[in-house]
Each structure stands twice: as C-alpha cells, then as structure tokens.
Scaffold this active site. Sequence first.
Site, PDB file in Angstrom:
ATOM      1  N   HIS A 161       0.837  -1.206   0.000  1.00 52.77           N
ATOM      2  CA  HIS A 161       0.000   0.000   0.000  1.00 52.77           C
ATOM      3  C   HIS A 161       0.871   1.256   0.000  1.00 52.77           C
ATOM      4  O   HIS A 161       1.401   1.631   1.037  1.00 52.77           O
ATOM      5  CB  HIS A 161      -0.866   0.058   1.262  1.00 52.77           C
ATOM      6  CG  HIS A 161      -1.820  -1.082   1.412  1.00 52.77           C
ATOM      7  ND1 HIS A 161      -3.185  -0.918   1.336  1.00 52.77           N
ATOM      8  CD2 HIS A 161      -1.614  -2.395   1.661  1.00 52.77           C
ATOM      9  CE1 HIS A 161      -3.776  -2.084   1.523  1.00 52.77           C
ATOM     10  NE2 HIS A 161      -2.848  -3.002   1.733  1.00 52.77           N
ATOM     11  N   HIS A 173      -6.755   1.256  -3.966  1.00 46.84           N
ATOM     12  CA  HIS A 173      -5.459   1.816  -3.599  1.00 46.84           C
ATOM     13  C   HIS A 173      -4.549   0.851  -2.858  1.00 46.84           C
ATOM     14  O   HIS A 173      -3.447   1.204  -2.509  1.00 46.84           O
ATOM     15  CB  HIS A 173      -5.643   3.096  -2.794  1.00 46.84           C
ATOM     16  CG  HIS A 173      -6.389   2.865  -1.531  1.00 46.84           C
ATOM     17  ND1 HIS A 173      -7.759   2.920  -1.468  1.00 46.84           N
ATOM     18  CD2 HIS A 173      -5.964   2.552  -0.303  1.00 46.84           C
ATOM     19  CE1 HIS A 173      -8.134   2.670  -0.242  1.00 46.84           C
ATOM     20  NE2 HIS A 173      -7.086   2.428   0.482  1.00 46.84           N
ATOM     21  N   GLU A 210     -14.002  -7.699  25.961  1.00 49.79           N
ATOM     22  CA  GLU A 210     -13.020  -8.789  25.859  1.00 49.79           C
ATOM     23  C   GLU A 210     -11.926  -8.487  24.841  1.00 49.79           C
ATOM     24  O   GLU A 210     -10.749  -8.761  25.074  1.00 49.79           O
ATOM     25  CB  GLU A 210     -13.711 -10.106  25.475  1.00 49.79           C
ATOM     26  CG  GLU A 210     -14.632 -10.683  26.540  1.00 49.79           C
ATOM     27  CD  GLU A 210     -16.008 -10.040  26.518  1.00 49.79           C
ATOM     28  OE1 GLU A 210     -16.303  -9.269  25.574  1.00 49.79           O
ATOM     29  OE2 GLU A 210     -16.811 -10.304  27.440  1.00 49.79           O
ATOM     30  N   HIS A 218     -23.329 -20.198  26.625  1.00 52.50           N
ATOM     31  CA  HIS A 218     -22.185 -19.993  27.512  1.00 52.50           C
ATOM     32  C   HIS A 218     -21.297 -21.231  27.635  1.00 52.50           C
ATOM     33  O   HIS A 218     -20.342 -21.219  28.394  1.00 52.50           O
ATOM     34  CB  HIS A 218     -22.673 -19.594  28.912  1.00 52.50           C
ATOM     35  CG  HIS A 218     -23.129 -18.178  28.996  1.00 52.50           C
ATOM     36  ND1 HIS A 218     -24.011 -17.623  28.104  1.00 52.50           N
ATOM     37  CD2 HIS A 218     -22.811 -17.184  29.870  1.00 52.50           C
ATOM     38  CE1 HIS A 218     -24.225 -16.357  28.437  1.00 52.50           C
ATOM     39  NE2 HIS A 218     -23.509 -16.069  29.499  1.00 52.50           N
TER      40      HIS A 218
HETATM   41  C1  TPP Z   1      -9.394  -6.600  10.681  1.00 49.56           C
HETATM   42  C2  TPP Z   1      -9.026  -6.256   9.275  1.00 49.56           C
HETATM   43  N1  TPP Z   1      -9.952  -6.347   8.316  1.00 49.56           N
HETATM   44  C3  TPP Z   1      -9.620  -6.069   7.028  1.00 49.56           C
HETATM   45  C4  TPP Z   1      -8.355  -5.714   6.691  1.00 49.56           C
HETATM   46  C5  TPP Z   1      -7.977  -5.493   5.228  1.00 49.56           C
HETATM   47  N2  TPP Z   1      -7.733  -4.067   5.011  1.00 49.56           N
HETATM   48  C6  TPP Z   1      -6.498  -3.551   4.920  1.00 49.56           C
HETATM   49  S1  TPP Z   1      -6.538  -1.878   4.779  1.00 49.56           S
HETATM   50  C7  TPP Z   1      -8.228  -1.867   4.819  1.00 49.56           C
HETATM   51  C8  TPP Z   1      -9.056  -0.658   4.856  1.00 49.56           C
HETATM   52  C9  TPP Z   1      -8.448   0.506   4.296  1.00 49.56           C
HETATM   53  O1  TPP Z   1      -9.154   1.617   4.691  1.00 49.56           O
HETATM   54  P1  TPP Z   1      -8.622   2.539   5.837  1.00 49.56           P
HETATM   55  O2  TPP Z   1      -8.619   1.828   7.121  1.00 49.56           O
HETATM   56  O3  TPP Z   1      -9.375   3.785   5.768  1.00 49.56           O
HETATM   57  O4  TPP Z   1      -7.099   2.773   5.443  1.00 49.56           O
HETATM   58  P2  TPP Z   1      -6.563   3.629   4.205  1.00 49.56           P
HETATM   59  O5  TPP Z   1      -6.824   2.820   2.997  1.00 49.56           O
HETATM   60  O6  TPP Z   1      -7.301   4.903   4.206  1.00 49.56           O
HETATM   61  O7  TPP Z   1      -5.124   3.759   4.463  1.00 49.56           O
HETATM   62  C10 TPP Z   1      -8.721  -3.132   4.915  1.00 49.56           C
HETATM   63  C11 TPP Z   1     -10.171  -3.449   4.919  1.00 49.56           C
HETATM   64  C12 TPP Z   1      -7.415  -5.624   7.739  1.00 49.56           C
HETATM   65  N3  TPP Z   1      -6.156  -5.279   7.525  1.00 49.56           N
HETATM   66  N4  TPP Z   1      -7.782  -5.874   9.013  1.00 49.56           N
END
Ligand code: TPP
Length: 693
Positions: free
Chosen positions: A37, A285, A437, A498
């Site tokens: 990324h 992205h 939790e 539970h």
């Molecule tokens: C618990 C979890 N679910 C899904 C992902 C996959 N994932 C990586 S980045 C992202 C989302 C990106 O959006 P954002 O948090 O706004 O980050 P940005 O792209 O703006 O840097 C996802 C869904 C992850 N890393 N962790």
Amino acid sequence: MVASEQALVTGKQLDTLCINTIRTLAIDAVQQANSGHPGAPMGLAPVAYCLWQEFLRYDPADPTWLNRDRFVLSNGHASMLLYAMLHLAGVREVDENNQVLKELAMPMEEIKRFRQLGSRTPGHPESHITTGVETTTGPLGQGVGNSVGMAIAGRWLAANFNRPEFEVFDYDVYAMCSDGDLMEGIGGEAASLAGHLKLSNLCWMYDHNGITLDGPASWSFSEDVATRFIGYGWNVTRVTDANDLEMLARAFEVFKNTTDRPTLIIVDSHIGYGSPHKQDTNAAHGEPLGEDEVRLVKKFYGWPEDAKFLVPEGVREHFQDGIGKRGKEARARWSKMFAGYSEKYPELAERLHLMQRRELPAGWDKNLPTFPADAKGIATRESSGKVLNVLAQNIPWLIGGSADLATSNKTTLKFEGAGDFEAGSYAGRNLHFGVREHAMGASVNGLVVSGLRAFGATFFNFSDYMRASIRLAALMEIPSIFVFTHDSIGVGEDGPTHQPIEQLASLRAMPNLIVLRPGDANEVVEAWKIIMQLQSQPVALVLTRQNLPTLDRTKYAAASGTAKGGYILADATGGKPDVILIGTGSEVALCVEAYEKLKAEGVQARVVSMPSWKIFDNQDKAYKDSVLPPSVTARVSVEMAATFGWEHYVGLKGRKIGMHRFGASAPLKDLLKFFCFTTEEVVAEARKAIADK
Ligand SMILES: Cc1ncc(C[n+]2csc(CCOP(=O)(O)OP(=O)(O)O)c2C)c(N)n1
Ligand SMILES: [Mg+2]
C-alpha cells in the site's frame, strides 16, 4: 529577504525534502515488491515526520530505552511509512539479548527487500522481526488496542517506580490509525476504556482520508467521529490539512498540554498525495502505483523521475539533528538521573532490569500451596485464584483483570496493597476491563510488550471475542496470560450460549499458543509454574466452574508430571495396560473413576492426564512412547468438548468421548448423564476399545 527568512525557507524546503523522501521510499519499495500500500504512507508522511522530528522522545541509538515514547502504526498496511522512518532516523539494531548493536535496524537493503522472504520488512509490521516496531499490527484495530495497554503500563510504571526527584517514567504513547481502525469494534472498546481511565499519555492520530479499500469511506462510515470520541471523554482536535506542519505541531502541543484525557487528532489527508490516480477516491489503492504513475508522482514532488530509493543529501543528517539529537539528549539526562535512582533504589532498578528481560524475581514461586486430597474437591478456577494471589505477591509486576467477570473468574488480587487501577489512581494491580473482551486482549498484549506480566480473564466461551488478540500475542512471541473459566458444559444452567465446545480444538490449532487445562488443584499449581516461566509464548489457561476432586497424589502420580504436558497418572500393574484413558481438566477425575472400576473388574487400564497437547508434543519420542506406547492401540479420550484432533492421540481406531453438538441449559448432573459423561460410559467405551483392537 532577510537572513532569518532565508533560513525559514531553507528549513521548509528541507522539511519537504524529508517528507518526499519518506513518500518515495514507500512508493519505490511497493513498486519493487509489486505488492503493498503506497497511498497511506504518501498521505501520512508529514504527520509521521512532524511527530518523529519534533515530538517523539526516542533515541535512535537505543531503541530499548525504558522511557522512550512509543509509536504504534495501527494501520499496519502502511508499513512502509514505519520502515522509512526507522531507516531515516537511523534506528539501531538490537539482538536477542537486548544488546544494541552498531548496525542499523532498517538498512536500505531491507527496504529494497520489502515483503520478501526472511526480510525485516514484512507486509505488515512484526515486532519480533523488526527492531523499533513496538507491536505487530495489520489486523485493523489491534494497534490502537495495544496502545491503550501501553498507556496503562506507562501510568502504572510511573505510579510504582517514580520517586521524588526521580521521574523514571513519563513516556507518551502515539498511535496512528485509519478509518478501518475506528470502524472496528475493538477500536471503540479501546477508546472507551482509555477515556474512562483518563489516559492523558495517549494520543491517536486518525488518518481521516475519506477512503477505504472498497471505495469512499462514505459508503460505510458516516458517524461523527469527533462527537463519538468527545463522548468517550477524549480531547479531540483537528488538523484540516495533513501537509500543514505548523498545524500538526499545534495539535501535538495540544496533546502535550492535555493532562486529564487522551487526545484524538483528526487529520484530514489525501491518500496517495501527489498522485492523480490515487486522489480519485473511487480508485482502488491497496496496490502499487505502476511505473508510469510513479514517474508522474515523482515529477509532482520535484523528484528525479528515474531515481529509485533515493535519500538526498542532507536528509539523514536532518533526522540526526532532529529526533536524533533530541532523543540523545533526553536519554542522556534520563540515564544520569537513572544512575542516581539505581543507587538510591537498587531494588527497584533491579526489578526494571528483570522486567525488561522477562525474567522472574528470586523467590517467585515461594509459598505456593499444595492441596490435600479431597473427594469433594475444588473448582480449578478457585485453586487458580489462590495460586495467582500467591504469585502476584511474589512478582510485583504481575497485574491484570477480567472483562467484568472477576468474581466468577476468581482473578481478583485480594492481598493487602493489591489495589485497583483507576482513573487518576494508577498504582493498583487489579485492572477493570469492563465488558470489553477484545480490547482486554489487545491491552494485555500492550502491557506485556511494555515489560509487565499481565493477565486478562473471561469465560472460556468468550475467548472467541478476543481471539484476534490472542493470535497476535502468539505471533509476536510474547507471554500474555489469558485465563478462561467456565470451560465446558459444566457451566450447567446458563446453557449452550455460555458452554464452549470447539474452543479447545481451535485454540490448540494456533501456533505458539500454550493451552493448559489442568485436571485438579495440584495440576493448577504446576500449570501456573509453567506459565510464569514462559518468555515467548502466550497461554490460555482453561479452568472449570464446577468442583473437581483433588486427587490423592500418594495413590496416583505426582502433579509435577504436568510440566511434560501429559503424564501417566494411574497405571496398570507392571505398566502393561490393555487400554489407555486420556483426559484433560474435569474429565481426568472421570477417567480415574473408570480406571478404578475397570481395575475392580480385572481390566488393566492406564490413565493419562494431558493438560497440554503442545507441551506433550514437544517431549522427546522416548517419553511420548512411554506414556502412549505404540503397541497399546486401545485408547479412549474423554473431554467435554469437540473431539476434533484427538485421533492424533487415540489413533483412527481409538474412541473419543466428547461433544458433537452444542450443549444445553440444565443442571450439570442432568447434562453429564444426557451427554454420556459418566463412569459407566467411559468403562463401556474402554471395553469396546479393547474388543476392537
Ligand atoms: C481486521 C481487518 N480487516 C480487514 C483488513 C484489510 N484491510 C487492509 S486496509 C483496509 C481498509 C483501508 O481503509 P482505511 O482503514 O481507511 O485505510 P486507508 O486505505 O485509508 O489507508 C482493509 C479493509 C485488515 N487489515 N484488518
Ligand atoms: Mg481511510
């Protein structure tokens, strides 16, 4: 232009040069790996730059400094941002003995090997791999969760170790986070807990970029985050342009000056800043820019378009003059102070030394109880609570709490002076996580990476709620302690919601997690001895709600066999059994009853108590074969849980008494009968196993 203005312009140019170096390193590394990324590091580079260069109290020459500020990248997908910072700041490598080396923790070769096998630059930051990475992040929400534990640790350490004129601990914890971190439930739990505890040493920087992986954040996220955090009791401030270093600096000042609450800095940023493609919020992205776009972006930054992994002259030096110099001076002042502290309070200094190496104080296992044989017995949660209270008196940095079930989990530290950890009163040993939790799991990990031995407790069934944090503890190789009581249908009337069924099997499948399900009070003592000596493995300690007989150890083997994970508890005459009964936890006593009955009927049986598969598996073959001789194929496992995996020990022809459905709401004695956990059933299965072989 007067000279001072000239200096200002040059300074600004240098700032921009440094920020663009961070950006282009991220771009080039992702491009070379063809994976990763780039967008988030491009957008957040000024925020990281401003924080590290102006505020973060961190000496790159000693990443182990106890009082360093902590930086957590909760949006771990932006890992190149952190790797670039570690490289440019010149953070030094630390070896497995905690010795700081001359070499860099993040040399350029490692950045060039981003996401490659065996590199120090994995896709998401992993603390056990890369020096300077304070905690492993990637699963969104975990890092911010850890940061709360780190901030709790900071306050606890200060309350317990600082002395007049000796402020040993006053570090701050900074966590960078993204939309995803704040959408995740754990982020909300953690923020709620931090607000409640008024952790003013905690600062989250929220990358408000309006975009997530699927598209605009507005597709799925429209709440007013500022209002939400104000509701949590946080101080909220906003930076409307991530590229405005002055505004950023003011926001960090606001944090530094806020002494009664945690601070959230909402930073409006553009993902992939400088890229025409990346600023299109509908664009995907989580992928490299592509060679053409890399050129366009570099042009936009005024960067040589063909240069790769370029760190222009003056950039590293600038970091040395900023974070390097500030950190060095701060640590030098601290070290001088700490030398005086060590002289005046040698015992406290020694404690810190032990904590940092995850070692135990002399006498850590003194006064541990031995439980006399008792047919009526005691629940393992109960005996565990007694053992824990002794250990916590011997080990002053063993602290923890429950997710609102302390009375049921028996994890309350009751000895004089144990105290509670509360907002404004941070010395206590009893943490109150509330019904959270998941945040508890992440906070425990944050406490453990801060040098404490920490535990978190709940019902075993709710281990599922914190599984992601347990998993990260295992991955990070840290000795977090998870105490789970009410471990089976033995819960009784509360019913199937539970009653855990598949949790044992699923946690046993997790690499590097030790699962321990002791069979009576004396195995509990042994289990805790194992737990306290773990240095790089977390543990799930699985305990009963209901009473279990305390076995007569003069008649049966000593509980010290627990240390081997599995051991012969009761044997056939001459050590030549016709059938082996294997049980864990509450089913060990059932196996022993069946054994006695079989014995009376002239059947040669052996009982193996197996509190930990993993520890047993780690023994040598000779020992394992002595406990489970390959020639004895008539075997029965007995466990009030899913039988998944037991064939490994009983063989394909072995018999498995367990749960094949969810439980039911009823008094325990009715459930035991209904689900066939009776002596008669075990005896019958043992006879069938002998007949089948
Ligand atoms: C618990 C979890 N679910 C899904 C992902 C996959 N994932 C990586 S980045 C992202 C989302 C990106 O959006 P954002 O948090 O706004 O980050 P940005 O792209 O703006 O840097 C996802 C869904 C992850 N890393 N962790
Ligand atoms: Mg986003």
